[in-house]
Design a protein around this motif. Sequence first.
Motif, PDB file in Angstrom:
ATOM      1  N   THR A 169       0.851  -1.196   0.000  1.00  0.00           N
ATOM      2  CA  THR A 169       0.000   0.000   0.000  1.00  0.00           C
ATOM      3  C   THR A 169       0.887   1.246   0.000  1.00  0.00           C
ATOM      4  O   THR A 169       2.075   1.181   0.298  1.00  0.00           O
ATOM      5  CB  THR A 169      -0.923   0.047   1.228  1.00  0.00           C
ATOM      6  N   SER A 170       0.285   2.351  -0.346  1.00  0.00           N
ATOM      7  CA  SER A 170       1.066   3.580  -0.452  1.00  0.00           C
ATOM      8  C   SER A 170       0.180   4.785  -0.213  1.00  0.00           C
ATOM      9  O   SER A 170      -1.017   4.744  -0.475  1.00  0.00           O
ATOM     10  CB  SER A 170       1.674   3.649  -1.854  1.00  0.00           C
ATOM     11  N   LYS A 171       0.820   5.868   0.275  1.00  0.00           N
ATOM     12  CA  LYS A 171       0.114   7.137   0.430  1.00  0.00           C
ATOM     13  C   LYS A 171       0.459   8.073  -0.711  1.00  0.00           C
ATOM     14  O   LYS A 171      -0.192   9.084  -0.906  1.00  0.00           O
ATOM     15  CB  LYS A 171       0.532   7.806   1.745  1.00  0.00           C
ATOM     16  N   ARG A 214      -3.098   3.694  -5.462  1.00  0.00           N
ATOM     17  CA  ARG A 214      -2.270   4.849  -5.769  1.00  0.00           C
ATOM     18  C   ARG A 214      -1.486   4.494  -7.027  1.00  0.00           C
ATOM     19  O   ARG A 214      -0.708   3.536  -7.035  1.00  0.00           O
ATOM     20  CB  ARG A 214      -1.309   5.137  -4.620  1.00  0.00           C
ATOM     21  N   ARG A 273      -0.275   0.717  -6.369  1.00  0.00           N
ATOM     22  CA  ARG A 273      -0.139   0.289  -4.973  1.00  0.00           C
ATOM     23  C   ARG A 273      -1.472   0.454  -4.275  1.00  0.00           C
ATOM     24  O   ARG A 273      -2.209   1.407  -4.541  1.00  0.00           O
ATOM     25  CB  ARG A 273       0.936   1.120  -4.277  1.00  0.00           C
ATOM     26  N   GLU A 329      -3.847   3.492   0.913  1.00  0.00           N
ATOM     27  CA  GLU A 329      -3.274   3.403   2.262  1.00  0.00           C
ATOM     28  C   GLU A 329      -4.254   2.895   3.313  1.00  0.00           C
ATOM     29  O   GLU A 329      -3.855   2.330   4.332  1.00  0.00           O
ATOM     30  CB  GLU A 329      -2.685   4.759   2.684  1.00  0.00           C
ATOM     31  N   GLU A 330      -5.541   3.067   3.100  1.00  0.00           N
ATOM     32  CA  GLU A 330      -6.538   2.617   4.083  1.00  0.00           C
ATOM     33  C   GLU A 330      -6.831   1.118   3.961  1.00  0.00           C
ATOM     34  O   GLU A 330      -7.502   0.536   4.803  1.00  0.00           O
ATOM     35  CB  GLU A 330      -7.858   3.363   3.844  1.00  0.00           C
ATOM     36  N   THR A 357      -6.142  -2.671   3.987  1.00  0.00           N
ATOM     37  CA  THR A 357      -5.173  -3.627   4.527  1.00  0.00           C
ATOM     38  C   THR A 357      -5.128  -4.931   3.715  1.00  0.00           C
ATOM     39  O   THR A 357      -4.278  -5.782   3.961  1.00  0.00           O
ATOM     40  CB  THR A 357      -5.528  -3.998   5.984  1.00  0.00           C
TER      41      THR A 357
END
Length: 784
Positions: free
Chosen positions: A2-4, A17, A29, A32-33, A35
């Motif tokens: 995951t990524s922001k 993202r 990716r 971010e929220e 999982t």
Amino acid sequence: MTSKDGVLTANHWGTYRAIVENGRLVDMRGFEEDTDPSPIGQGIVDSLNAPTRITEPMVRESWLLHGPGAQTDKRGKDRFVAVSWDKVEKLVAQELTRVRRDHGDNAIYAGSYGWASAGRFHHAQSQLKRFLNCSGGFTSSKFTYSFAAAEAMIPHVLGSYREFLNTTTGWASIAEHGELVVAFGGIPMKNAQIDAGGLGVHVQRSGVEKAIAAGVEFVNISPIRDDVIPETQADWVPLRPNSDVALLLALAHTILTENLHSKAFLNRYCVGFERFEEYLTGQQDGVPKSADWAADLTEVSAETIRDLARRMAQSRTTISVSWSLTRQDHGEQPFWAAIALAAMLGQIGTPGGGFAFGLSALNSIGTDAPLLKGGSVPQGENPVKDFIPVSRIADLLLMPGESLTFDGETLTLPDIRLVWWAGGNPYHHHQDLNRLAKAWEKPDTIICNDWCWTPTAQRADIVLPCTTHVERDDICISQRDPYILRVRKAVEPPQNVRNDFDIFRGIARQLGLEERFTDGKSAADWMREIYEKTVYSDGKTGDLVSTEATRDAPKQNTLVLPEWESFCARGWFKVEMPATPRIMLQAFVEDPDANPLATPSGKIELFSEAVQGFGYATCPGHPTWFSPYEWLGSAAPDELHLISNQPTTKLHSQLDQGSVSRAGKIDGREPVRLHPADAKARGISDGDLVRLHNARGACLAVACVTDAIRQGVAQIATGAWWDPDETGMCRHGNPNAVTRDRGTSDLGQGPTAHTCLIRMERYDREPPPMRAFVPPDIIPFDEL
Ligand SMILES: Nc1nc2c(c(=O)[nH]1)N[C@H]1C(S)=C(S)[C@@H](COP(=O)(O)OP(=O)(O)OC[C@H]3O[C@@H](n4cnc5c(=O)[nH]c(N)nc54)[C@H](O)[C@@H]3O)O[C@H]1N2
Ligand SMILES: Nc1nc2c(c(=O)[nH]1)N[C@H]1C(S)=C(S)[C@@H](COP(=O)(O)OP(=O)(O)OC[C@H]3O[C@@H](n4cnc5c(=O)[nH]c(N)nc54)[C@H](O)[C@@H]3O)O[C@H]1N2
Ligand SMILES: [Mo]
């Protein structure tokens, strides 16, 4: 991963993202929220600019040279001519005008069924419908391929189907109060990667895990063991495919004869139990639907059936019925029979009990997310009243003037001259594709908007190339998901492709309808309006609890959203989750007089006078067992039942050309799973190239031998791009080469893909080359 960082983008398989370097998409990716992001999204990275990308408007050579209707048998074989947008807009406008003038508005079929992409504004089918409604309308389609039989049937039983799909009692309630989940068709976690319209975060796995941790027990009633995750430690009941109704009736019969049924529930909340009871006991037809009766049909022992019935009566039980059970011959019956069984258990409307339509069929089925209704681009009024139940497309094209029964109506099939598809792939979704290919030769003109050379685009006359979800701004609001997303263009599209909205706007301009089509609004204006008109929904299609979204003065049932600008700056907003888990039909059960169902009786109809009144032998007034038109109960010893379920590595046919889907193939072809004993009997070893065939057609696939499949059953995922050789054999592994194109019954007329017998043998000849991902030959206009 995951990524922001990266550009927020989303599709039906999740929010991501997009990582862009030097103007090129290099990675996707997980948001971010999220999982538990789905790998499916990664498949766009290498397919975006692959040779399968359509980069200019295209017209089939014979059509361009000789006009509409020319050499329609060459669809899929002809060369394409690349033309300018100006040229193609004029051609389409002229052809639309010709067909409307000479053949009438109902000569255009634009059901255009399909999943397209997730954004609410760039929803291809809605744009197409709005555009066509501005200029006279079109013959449309009703319901889905997903569960058409239930869409027709369940309103007769419960007053609505969508309402109860949307308000299924979820994992939170099951974990807290439930003891047993009996899952017909399993809890297929592979399917929970998806949600229609996109999703913020994947929650299905954690929901099931919560139930497991709380000690809930699972029974997986399916020909396939891994239809549930292993952590459930489910008891596996590997019944014969399509025999579920027999099993459901036998469970009901056991509960009745052992006096375990809730007479109070049946009296207060249901009508017609006496009629159903006469059928169960055999008083009606001389055949008691006992466990012994069902044992022969299901190949589940009478002992197992009786034990399960007792266990269900002694526990707080949820009966989950997978959507796949509707996509089979007489697909109206399993859901009705499951409702009848749940009614007899008397747990409907209680926490953690009752029935559920397909837990885990999508990420949101089994969650408690608030129901939302996003604003939309109005589709306008369609002056044409002709329609088909969606999966009757080949009948429509092959049998103009003939009639079709459907849910109490008799439809007359219009004569279709022009077919327009935007956002769907009938050469994926339809059954018996060689039959569709014959029907496909009938119309004068076939138009397809798509971004890649799907088998449907390859078989069109005019191809209008569109953008993908990573190449445009949009807004994602999905009905049962708490995340509202402002997704952004991550990369520039190829120079000569357009958003569907701009494609239709250009053609509307040629027809003098641009202002009517756009309503004077830009894409950005529409997106803002869609956002600001978002409201809570009560779960019935179209009916809203509150009528307007507002950013101030929060009242009960009023959705409070951030201002548009701050929403856009952050990119996403999560709507508050309800404080307590939802319980399906709770209000009705608490007070059935104050909260009646929308059925004629206001109650659950275990016998429906309305359905009985239609007089269909294929769908009488109560849940009924029918032998499917083909199944193991009538199979020759060397036949197998083919399950063509949803793919793990993609959504239907989407991104089949990408790395994620290709990694799931073997030597480029689709895997087919079968039991070791069946493999041995046919001299098939793991990894062998095999041919699946029946009287309708054939396809190649690669054998995967596993005891996760019941004996007598083979399983192949849908979605491999159709790649027929001269004989119609699909070299790639599309199961719709062999499935049958017949409606579920006179009532629902749904598709019946999961009812299919085949034979399988080793393919010892030279493996033929595959052409699924080879684009057609293209010549520039000035070389014509
Ligand atoms: N044998 C068998 N067959 C089945 C099933 C089964 O279980 N077994 N299941 C059935 C079910 S449940 C369903 S829902 C159907 C699904 O059938 P479809 O929904 O037709 O399948 P998709 O592959 O999702 O097709 C979507 C198409 O839209 C295109 N697209 C994506 N984004 C855009 C866009 O922005 N604009 C435009 N114009 N096009 C876009 C994609 O490239 C793709 O070609 O299949 C059915 N077929
Ligand atoms: N990854 C991914 N997820 C998806 C999709 C996708 O294409 N890819 N498509 C989405 C769509 S459009 C839909 S409609 C849903 C569909 O959701 P479902 O209809 O639930 O999906 P299927 O995978 O066709 O079927 C689930 C399981 O039912 C079992 N089954 C089949 N026939 C029978 C039978 O006769 N009896 C019993 N007891 N079991 C049977 C099969 O073993 C199969 O694995 O999935 C959605 N989710
Ligand atoms: Mo579906």
